[in-house]
Write an enzyme that holds these catalytic residues in place. Sequence first.
Site, PDB file in Angstrom:
ATOM      1  N   SER A  66      70.898  27.346  45.985  1.00  0.00           N
ATOM      2  CA  SER A  66      69.715  26.970  46.724  1.00  0.00           C
ATOM      3  C   SER A  66      68.781  25.188  45.953  1.00  0.00           C
ATOM      4  O   SER A  66      69.317  24.824  45.408  1.00  0.00           O
ATOM      5  CB  SER A  66      68.682  27.914  47.087  1.00  0.00           C
ATOM      6  OG  SER A  66      67.195  27.593  48.134  1.00  0.00           O
ATOM      7  N   ASP A 281      65.966  21.902  51.152  1.00  0.00           N
ATOM      8  CA  ASP A 281      66.577  22.550  50.095  1.00  0.00           C
ATOM      9  C   ASP A 281      67.702  22.502  49.763  1.00  0.00           C
ATOM     10  O   ASP A 281      68.528  21.828  51.242  1.00  0.00           O
ATOM     11  CB  ASP A 281      65.657  23.837  49.555  1.00  0.00           C
ATOM     12  CG  ASP A 281      66.195  25.058  50.185  1.00  0.00           C
ATOM     13  OD1 ASP A 281      67.213  25.197  51.091  1.00  0.00           O
ATOM     14  OD2 ASP A 281      65.998  25.993  49.447  1.00  0.00           O
ATOM     15  N   ASP A 285      67.491  26.042  53.545  1.00  0.00           N
ATOM     16  CA  ASP A 285      66.600  27.516  54.686  1.00  0.00           C
ATOM     17  C   ASP A 285      65.309  26.943  54.003  1.00  0.00           C
ATOM     18  O   ASP A 285      64.469  28.173  54.484  1.00  0.00           O
ATOM     19  CB  ASP A 285      67.408  28.842  53.708  1.00  0.00           C
ATOM     20  CG  ASP A 285      66.882  29.130  52.366  1.00  0.00           C
ATOM     21  OD1 ASP A 285      66.663  28.195  51.705  1.00  0.00           O
ATOM     22  OD2 ASP A 285      67.389  29.980  51.874  1.00  0.00           O
ATOM     23  N   GLU A 375      56.798  31.413  54.033  1.00  0.00           N
ATOM     24  CA  GLU A 375      56.438  31.317  52.603  1.00  0.00           C
ATOM     25  C   GLU A 375      55.244  30.392  52.715  1.00  0.00           C
ATOM     26  O   GLU A 375      56.249  29.232  53.599  1.00  0.00           O
ATOM     27  CB  GLU A 375      57.327  31.182  51.409  1.00  0.00           C
ATOM     28  CG  GLU A 375      57.451  32.893  51.529  1.00  0.00           C
ATOM     29  CD  GLU A 375      58.606  33.367  50.175  1.00  0.00           C
ATOM     30  OE1 GLU A 375      58.062  34.544  49.565  1.00  0.00           O
ATOM     31  OE2 GLU A 375      59.889  32.474  49.798  1.00  0.00           O
ATOM     32  N   ALA A 376      54.570  30.414  51.781  1.00  0.00           N
ATOM     33  CA  ALA A 376      53.885  28.672  52.305  1.00  0.00           C
ATOM     34  C   ALA A 376      55.063  26.899  51.088  1.00  0.00           C
ATOM     35  O   ALA A 376      55.298  26.389  51.939  1.00  0.00           O
ATOM     36  CB  ALA A 376      52.962  28.483  50.816  1.00  0.00           C
TER      37      ALA A 376
HETATM   38  P1  NG1 Z   1      59.185  33.689  42.276  1.00  0.00           P
HETATM   39  O1  NG1 Z   1      59.836  33.325  41.405  1.00  0.00           O
HETATM   40  O2  NG1 Z   1      59.209  35.123  42.348  1.00  0.00           O
HETATM   41  O3  NG1 Z   1      57.513  33.764  42.332  1.00  0.00           O
HETATM   42  C1  NG1 Z   1      59.854  32.455  44.372  1.00  0.00           C
HETATM   43  C2  NG1 Z   1      59.000  31.608  45.270  1.00  0.00           C
HETATM   44  C3  NG1 Z   1      59.018  32.981  46.533  1.00  0.00           C
HETATM   45  C4  NG1 Z   1      60.570  32.951  46.715  1.00  0.00           C
HETATM   46  C5  NG1 Z   1      61.462  33.088  45.887  1.00  0.00           C
HETATM   47  C6  NG1 Z   1      63.110  33.146  46.472  1.00  0.00           C
HETATM   48  C7  NG1 Z   1      57.090  30.546  44.605  1.00  0.00           C
HETATM   49  C8  NG1 Z   1      55.479  30.783  44.081  1.00  0.00           C
HETATM   50  N1  NG1 Z   1      57.850  31.887  44.618  1.00  0.00           N
HETATM   51  O4  NG1 Z   1      59.665  33.680  43.543  1.00  0.00           O
HETATM   52  O5  NG1 Z   1      58.305  31.812  47.280  1.00  0.00           O
HETATM   53  O6  NG1 Z   1      61.037  31.768  47.654  1.00  0.00           O
HETATM   54  O7  NG1 Z   1      60.946  32.047  44.816  1.00  0.00           O
HETATM   55  O8  NG1 Z   1      63.707  31.661  45.965  1.00  0.00           O
HETATM   56  O9  NG1 Z   1      57.395  29.672  45.360  1.00  0.00           O
HETATM   57 ZN    ZN Z   2      67.288  28.202  49.686  1.00  0.00          ZN
END
Ligand code: NG1
Ligand code: ZN
Length: 532
Positions: A66, A281, A285, A375-376
């Site tokens: 990703s 990205d 996705d 997700e943001a």
């Molecule tokens: P973690 O590392 O658990 O904060 C991050 C992203 C998630 C999600 C996952 C999976 C932030 C704050 N956290 O998770 O939104 O995308 O990676 O790839 O962006």
């Molecule tokens: Zn991705």
Amino acid sequence: RQQLSQITKFSTLHPRPEGHKYAYGTAGFRLLGSLLDSVVFRVGLLAALRSRKLDGETIGVMITASHNPPDDNGVKLIDPQGEMLEASWETYATMFANAETDDELTKEYLAVAEALKINLDSPSNVVFARDTRASGPALVAALKDGLQAAAADYADYRILTTPQLHYIVKCINTGKTVTPYGDPSEQGYFDKLSTAFKIVTKGKAKPPTVTVDAANGVGGPKLKELARCIGSDYLDINIVKNEIDAVERLNFQCGADFVKTQQKLPVGLEPAPFELYASLDGDADRIVFYYVDEANKFHLLDGDKIASLAATFIRDLIAVSGVDLQVGVVQTAYANGSSSKYLTDILKVPITVTPTGVKHLHHAAQLFDVGVYFEANGHGTVLFSNSSMKTLESFEAQNPGQQDAVTTLLSLAALINQTVGDALSDLLLVIAILSHKAWGPNEWNLTYTDLPNRLVRVVVKDRTAFKTDDAERRLVEPKGLQVHIDALVKKYKSGRSFVRASGTEDAVRVYAEAATRLEADELAVKVSDLLK
Ligand code: NG1
Ligand code: ZN
């Protein structure tokens, strides 16, 4: 048995690096590509078992890391309807990956089969694909060995975006039902999206040109092909950061994660004021949008802005159509406070908050007639429940206005990848909505104003000591810490802050927002200091 001896034999070709502890996390296994050979081989075994457990339904395996750096890679499994792997199987994945010897691995394979009453002679079907990373081809070879050792039938879909593979898995498994999801091919995916886009935007002015930063990854060539299928009469897309052969440039100073976390433009982009830009990205996705104003000030349109745009549009179409359906939005604690307030107070749309991780959002969204989740960081989609689809398909419109709205809703359901967040599908969705509203990025941005916010990564001795509840918004452990966070937050106007352990990195994350940039930064620093 022959299968078991094959597994032991092939496993010797994919030795496990000593001393490394693997874990199947929210994004599957993800780490340096050079450490993944044995893991991917073993994932092949697990995919074969998973398919057998589900009566030969097709399972997907995606090889990608990703938004992570070019030398990383990763692997994750896709369940039959295109969802993430069922949580209880994540434990088996971790167990297989950590088996110390070839014999131990074979024993665990047999033990899982016995515990779950899996007939090892029954059919097994797996499809797989990878992104553009240099370590991909070797990992595909390891995966094929695993599938061959476990006597699975497989098909190699070569280079795809993650959401394309999710789409294909769902198409294959619904192919013989009364509601097939689509043709299980890349062309089928392009055809489905481009046909739907043309219906949704029919009669509207041609949307303005969008410039897309493809993070030098797989999304670039795929978007180019998709745009070609749609045709330049309907859509103008200008793709930048599209050097997939320069493998070291993948996600480097560009892409959705860079733009969202740095809150700035991809390096080298020279934007024209008030034009629409987007960044994908590395596996396409996730998507975020942005623009600059006349003073060259950068404005980010992230997952929260996409969710509220989509929720408003769909809610309004439902109102016009007269269909009785409810739209809901799913967010995480990272959603900007202004977006939650806007959805609740102005749009009057119900919100559910879940822990981080797409599978949580996806499941919560399935509980609405139409569930919008993002997700943001820009990963998300919209789910139309089966019963909503039936309601729409059988609806008898009383006038052309209602008929138009229902047709648009049904085409949106086809345009939107319902299996998983899909940057290409989300891009078309946003463009279609903006063209309906005759909006540019500035009008979209004016719907509400984000509170300034700061995300800080703090390395601690033991991140597992940080336990939360209330969808990660409150710390229950270490005991007593939350009281101090509350006391700090109280001092700031519109202040909000929370601390949680990352699921993908060995660190905890501190999020803070407040009325001004200065205060948001200060709150983030003060809360971080509490952790030291
Ligand atoms: P973690 O590392 O658990 O904060 C991050 C992203 C998630 C999600 C996952 C999976 C932030 C704050 N956290 O998770 O939104 O995308 O990676 O790839 O962006
Ligand atoms: Zn991705």
